[in-house]
Design a protein around this motif. Structure first.
Motif, short mmCIF file in Angstrom:
data_model
loop_
_atom_site.label_atom_id
_atom_site.label_comp_id
_atom_site.label_asym_id
_atom_site.label_seq_id
_atom_site.Cartn_x
_atom_site.Cartn_y
_atom_site.Cartn_z
N MET A 82 -5.88 12.01 6.80
CA MET A 82 -5.12 10.86 6.31
C MET A 82 -6.02 9.90 5.53
SD MET A 82 -2.40 10.12 9.38
CE MET A 82 -1.34 9.19 8.29
N LYS A 86 -5.73 9.40 1.45
CA LYS A 86 -5.42 8.08 0.90
C LYS A 86 -6.46 7.64 -0.13
CE LYS A 86 -3.52 3.99 0.56
NZ LYS A 86 -2.24 3.82 -0.19
N TYR A 87 -7.72 7.95 0.11
CA TYR A 87 -8.80 7.44 -0.74
C TYR A 87 -9.48 8.53 -1.57
CZ TYR A 87 -8.18 3.27 2.08
OH TYR A 87 -7.64 2.17 2.69
N SER A 221 2.23 4.98 -0.19
CA SER A 221 1.62 5.19 1.12
C SER A 221 2.26 6.38 1.82
CB SER A 221 1.77 3.95 2.00
OG SER A 221 3.13 3.74 2.34
N PHE A 222 1.60 6.82 2.91
CA PHE A 222 2.14 7.92 3.71
C PHE A 222 3.50 7.56 4.30
CE2 PHE A 222 -2.45 8.83 3.93
CZ PHE A 222 -2.44 10.18 3.61
N SER A 365 -3.61 11.00 -7.04
CA SER A 365 -3.46 10.15 -5.87
C SER A 365 -2.30 10.61 -4.99
CB SER A 365 -3.25 8.69 -6.30
OG SER A 365 -3.21 7.84 -5.19
N THR A 366 -1.16 10.91 -5.61
CA THR A 366 0.00 11.40 -4.86
C THR A 366 -0.29 12.76 -4.25
OG1 THR A 366 1.59 10.20 -6.22
CG2 THR A 366 2.41 12.13 -5.05
N MET A 369 -2.35 12.33 -1.20
CA MET A 369 -1.57 11.88 -0.05
C MET A 369 -0.75 13.01 0.56
SD MET A 369 -0.21 7.99 -0.56
CE MET A 369 0.11 8.07 -2.31
#
Length: 445
Positions: A82, A86-87, A221-222, A365-366, A369
């Protein structure tokens, strides 16, 4: 607009919207890199199954503690997945993968030296520490692998992932027999030292061949992703799949040794029955579901049902009143491997599709995630399976523990099927209403 514009930077210009008939140099190098990561990581991960549970028990660990050692790996992998997902843009996908490989290789070598630790609490504590750090490295490598693959092959995600699972399967196939044979021939240390060094060699190799990807971070976000009902149910399916595998890692070798009086080497060969069908099925399922995306949920549900039935017969379940047979166990492991390919491969591209339906931006980024979410729920199952499965095995027996795993898989498949049918009927009703509204003015006229 700004995040989408970021995806148009020079470093990403080699990932066109339309897939070319021939792969670009970037795509070819990426496939080589990902294949090497999948193979080397999985062969190091899978060597524990045939001999470590028995070795840990000799060192004073109970069946439940062995399950917790396997399970702690999953918990740290969950957290790592996670965070890394995210990063991934801020850290950098290439750096994340290479750093993860390095950490995992060092931990594998160190784990091979733990037999020198005193029995009891010191040995058990060091097992928890080393496995936890190893899990974070593995999470970094796998999260970046999934995200980069989806980014560089946007139109063939399932096909490429399915093809890469050949190398995952080869690692899972070779790990148990190689680990079991080296353990039987040379002792505890050699399998870990040998394969840890193999993983370490992959670090400079991937520094050279792996392309760099630049992107803009996303504000999504998740939790936004989990607002989609289908995503939640797919994640439940992922949990049941990994729980079954984690359960088999922690308990199957002890059951086979006790029930059929097998050596660790033969147990490793039996585990090929699980990995080889998965290795063969994955690219076929990936290609078919990419060509016909509407079949993804159907394959996921059917594979989940088959997996559940096979777990019922693996023991077999006590209420069947069938004695345990070696041929039946090997056959069920083969069918589980094939059905895992049916179930697991379509889930990743389907979650990507759901993310885009939720309004998530198309970019690294997506994808990071989604990859992190997949890894997190996979790790949740990898914790549940060994811990709960080991506890049930210790309190009752392997047969009942396998039955519980099968029941979970069946429940997840049926829930996803029910939701999909309900969603389809609701969509049909909405289309009928829309068509009726369009025809109303003409009828009134």
């Amino acid at each position: 607009m700004d995040a989408h514009a970021g995806s148009q930077q020079t470093a990403e210009n080699s990932f066109p919207a339309e897939q070319p008939t021939r792969m670009t140099k970037t795509q070819t190098l990426t496939l080589i890199s990902m294949a090497s990561v999948n193979f080397s990581s999985m062969i190091c991960y899978s060597i524990l199954g045939p001999f470590f549970p028995n070795e840990a028990i000799k060192k004073g660990a109970s069946q439940t503690v062995v399950g917790l050692i396997f399970g702690c790996y999953a918990v740290c992998n969950l957290i790592g997945s996670m965070v890394m997902g995210k990063y991934i843009v801020q850290i950098g996908a290439k750096f994340m993968l290479i750093a993860g490989l390095f950490v995992s290789s060092v931990c594998t070598i160190v784990f091979g030296l733990l037999d020198r630790a005193p029995a009891g609490a010191p040995f058990i504590s060091l097992c928890f520490i080393v496995r936890s750090i190893d899990a974070v490295g593995f999470a970094a490598a796998m999260t970046s692998t999934f995200a980069m693959t989806a980014k560089i092959f946007p139109n063939n995600v399932a096909t490429v992932l399915g093809s890469l699972e050949i190398f995952t399967g080869l690692g899972l196939i070779l790990g148990p027999p190689v680990g079991g044979w080296f353990y039987h021939s040379f002792g505890y240390e050699v399998p870990f030292l040998l394969l840890g060094c193999l993983l370490l060699i992959m670090v400079p190799f991937n520094i050279y061949v792996l392309p760099s990807i630049e992107a803009e971070p996303s504000k999504d976000s998740f939790f936004q992703l989990l607002l989609h009902g289908k995503v939640i149910l797919i994640c439940f399916v992922i949990v049941t799949l990994s729980a079954g595998l984690g359960f088999l890692d922690a308990t199957l070798s002890l059951f086979a040794m006790k029930m059929f009086n097998l050596s660790s080497g033969y147990v490793g060969l039996i585990m090929i029955g699980l990995s080889l069908p998965y290795c063969l099925a994955s690219p076929l399922i990936g290609y078919f579901t990419d060509k016909y995306p509407v079949t993804r949920i159907g394959f996921t549900v059917l594979g989940g049902v088959i997996t559940a039935v096979c777990f019922f017969l693996l023991g077999p379940a006590p209420f069947f009143h069938i004695p345990s047979k070696l041929w039946l166990m090997v056959l069920m492991l083969g069918l589980i491997g094939f059905s895992l390919g049916m179930t697991a491969i379509p889930t990743f591209p389907e979650i990507i599709k759901c993310a885009h339906e939720q309004g998530f931006e198309e970019g690294l980024s997506t994808l990071g995630m989604v990859s992190g979410l997949f890894g997190a729920f996979w790790s949740t199952g990898m914790f549940y399976g060994p811990v709960v499965g080991g506890l049930i095995t210790q309190q009752l027996n392997f047969e009942w523990a396998a039955t519980v795993q099968g029941a979970m898989g069946l429940l997840a498949a049926l829930l996803l099927l029910g939701y999909s049918l309900w969603k389809r009927s609701r969509q049909r009703v909405q289309e009928d209403h829309q068509q009726a509204d369009e025809n109303t003015p003409f009828l009134n006229g």
